[in-house]
Design a protein around this motif. Sequence first.
Motif: not given
Length: 295
Positions: A206-212
């Motif tokens: 989720q961090q990769f998809w929505h932040i990174t």
Amino acid sequence: MKTTQRSPIQLLDNDTVAAWIFLTPALILLGVFIIWPIAYLFYLSFTAGSFTSSGTYWIGIKNYWRLLLNPDFWQVLGNTFYFTVATVIPSLVIPLGLAVLLNRSLALRGILRSTYFLPSIISLVAAGLGFRWLFQTSGPVNGLLALFGLPAISWLGDTFWAMPVLILLSIWKQLGFNMVVFLAGLQTIPPSRYEAADLDGANAWQQFWHITLPGLRSTIIFAIVTTAIFTLRSFEQVYVITGGGPLNSTNLLVYYIYQEAFGQFDFGYAAAGATVLLAVTTVLVYLQLRTWSEE
């Protein structure tokens, strides 16, 4: 009331004169080495003949018409499209994954970063010769297949397998450059975003998809355009490894232009093909600049 008009000489204040003095050398170089060659290429695409005593003569759009009616040109365009798409996608996905891993505190991160970047500084000609040796019929790759009881493959003599060899070389060549670009982009994302996501219970995906990914938007666009241009202008791979064969299956647009210009000495027709390549590259650059301006 009478108004006074300033003469053109008066409009050139000291700052303007200084600016033109500094810009003039760059503008001269730009005109001589970029603008003039492009203009002459465009003119040459409407001519036929040679650079001998007979000279060239105007034929209008016949060279472009020949491109449209030539099945070899459409095969080359298809090869180039296949080569570009099959090279660009892995050249983005693999370096992005490596950059995300190396951006964390890993042991030997500096050594791994240098190792992955090494192919980017190796000559394409030298790399092409190495790949031709690896994938020849009696080469190490077929030797490895023999260890597993698999039959040898004519990598460079088969119309199906020859193109993947060129694609593999291009991915290997571009991997390190894109990885460094993504690493630079990752370092611009504030760590506080990931800390807030951790507090909210977001997992790694989720961090990769929505932040990174949103944080790397401009970086990804830059990588797509530069990698696409790298593949569109590919010449050394074809020249060193396959020579456009077998049966024209690995002939790419730049190599096709080279063949027509310096093999057939049909410079007008080759210039028309080069103009098509220039138009495609210009569209890619325009899309990149437009996307950046919308951010």
